[in-house]
Design a protein around this motif. Sequence first.
Motif, mmCIF file in Angstrom:
data_model
loop_
_atom_site.group_PDB
_atom_site.id
_atom_site.type_symbol
_atom_site.label_atom_id
_atom_site.label_comp_id
_atom_site.label_asym_id
_atom_site.label_seq_id
_atom_site.Cartn_x
_atom_site.Cartn_y
_atom_site.Cartn_z
ATOM 1 N N ASP A 47 41.549 32.811 39.039
ATOM 2 C CA ASP A 47 42.729 33.792 39.496
ATOM 3 C C ASP A 47 43.913 33.086 39.808
ATOM 4 N N SER A 48 43.906 31.829 40.371
ATOM 5 C CA SER A 48 45.112 31.133 40.659
ATOM 6 C C SER A 48 45.791 30.798 39.421
ATOM 7 N N LEU A 49 45.173 30.414 38.121
ATOM 8 C CA LEU A 49 46.032 30.294 37.028
ATOM 9 C C LEU A 49 46.927 31.554 36.558
ATOM 10 N N ALA A 50 45.875 32.785 36.641
ATOM 11 C CA ALA A 50 46.521 33.976 36.344
ATOM 12 C C ALA A 50 47.811 34.425 37.236
ATOM 13 N N ASP A 51 47.613 33.883 38.510
ATOM 14 C CA ASP A 51 48.854 34.214 39.433
ATOM 15 C C ASP A 51 49.770 33.323 39.159
ATOM 16 N N LEU A 62 49.895 37.775 29.441
ATOM 17 C CA LEU A 62 48.788 36.808 29.453
ATOM 18 C C LEU A 62 47.831 36.671 30.783
ATOM 19 N N ALA A 63 48.541 36.822 31.952
ATOM 20 C CA ALA A 63 47.992 36.780 33.242
ATOM 21 C C ALA A 63 46.920 38.101 33.127
ATOM 22 N N SER A 68 41.407 40.008 33.374
ATOM 23 C CA SER A 68 40.509 40.990 32.622
ATOM 24 C C SER A 68 39.301 40.338 32.267
ATOM 25 N N MET A 69 39.420 39.098 31.251
ATOM 26 C CA MET A 69 38.211 38.281 30.867
ATOM 27 C C MET A 69 37.430 37.716 31.972
ATOM 28 N N LEU A 70 38.074 37.124 32.982
ATOM 29 C CA LEU A 70 37.324 36.609 34.194
ATOM 30 C C LEU A 70 36.323 37.647 35.058
ATOM 31 N N LYS A 71 36.769 38.804 34.764
ATOM 32 C CA LYS A 71 35.836 40.074 35.226
ATOM 33 C C LYS A 71 34.408 39.995 34.516
ATOM 34 N N GLY A 72 34.367 39.643 33.363
ATOM 35 C CA GLY A 72 33.091 39.536 32.599
ATOM 36 C C GLY A 72 32.442 38.054 32.685
ATOM 37 N N LYS A 73 31.905 37.904 31.386
ATOM 38 C CA LYS A 73 31.468 36.598 31.211
ATOM 39 C C LYS A 73 31.951 35.924 29.943
ATOM 40 N N PRO A 74 33.190 35.726 29.859
ATOM 41 C CA PRO A 74 33.866 35.046 28.662
ATOM 42 C C PRO A 74 33.176 33.883 28.247
ATOM 43 N N LYS A 75 33.407 33.494 26.930
ATOM 44 C CA LYS A 75 33.088 32.165 26.392
ATOM 45 C C LYS A 75 34.348 31.229 26.665
#
Length: 255
Positions: A47-51, A62-63, A68-75
């Motif tokens: 999340d720090s990268l998104a912030d 992009l953030a 949104s992707m981090l809420k799931g299990k992204p590759k």
Amino acid sequence: MFILCKGKIAHTPYEMPFTNQKVYSIEELCYEVYHNIYTINEDFFQDSLADWLEHEIECRALADKIRSMLKGKPKLKDLVVTILCGCDYYREAEIRKLIQIMDDIESLPIYKKKKIKADNYLRAGCYGRSLTEYRKLLHGSFAVNFTPEEYGDLLHNQGIAHFYISSFDEAKNDFKEAYSRNHKINSLKHFLWILLMEEKEKEFEEEAVAIGLPQNVIESVRKEYRQAYQSVVVTPDQPDDLERYKKQFIEGYVS
């Protein structure tokens, strides 16, 4: 190396995990991800990268996508491609080439992936975490998968981690055993240098002779140590010099 930046330049940089490289723009971020793909794993995307993307360089879309992707299990591949597509720094053909590299990494046996993970912790200065990973590899079920040389390389790297946390006796034993397995001069030098660092001149000479080193090589090892020692002066008012002193012997030797 100059990177052409078309987007906003951050006042506060983002410090990348493992490489500790500071980036100030989306273009610099893409460049570092592209050229350090072997050190990029799921832990990089937080999340720090998104912030930072949202508040420092105003890449809100992009953030939001990363969050949104981090809420799931992204590759991992999907996260990397999302970042690289956040600007036009790399062409499609270059991104496809990187995807192939990530596919090759993904197809590695699990024990090799775990070695990459341990080495990444070591490069990042996370010595405790790297030791935990090396011990699992050296003493766990994966140990049988490594050749004698590869096992020696693991011991060498474990020795580096021990050295950086000032466990010099353990580091010395690691390097000695590493050399007995991988027969690499760097492992041997590190073992002998610690003896010199501990002012065990007699033991240094005895070990070097027992290993079978000719006198000219013994003197060369001693000379390299002295040159490194003289290049760094440790003083009470400069505590950071101790770290520089240690790095003079170890840095750059990750196998």
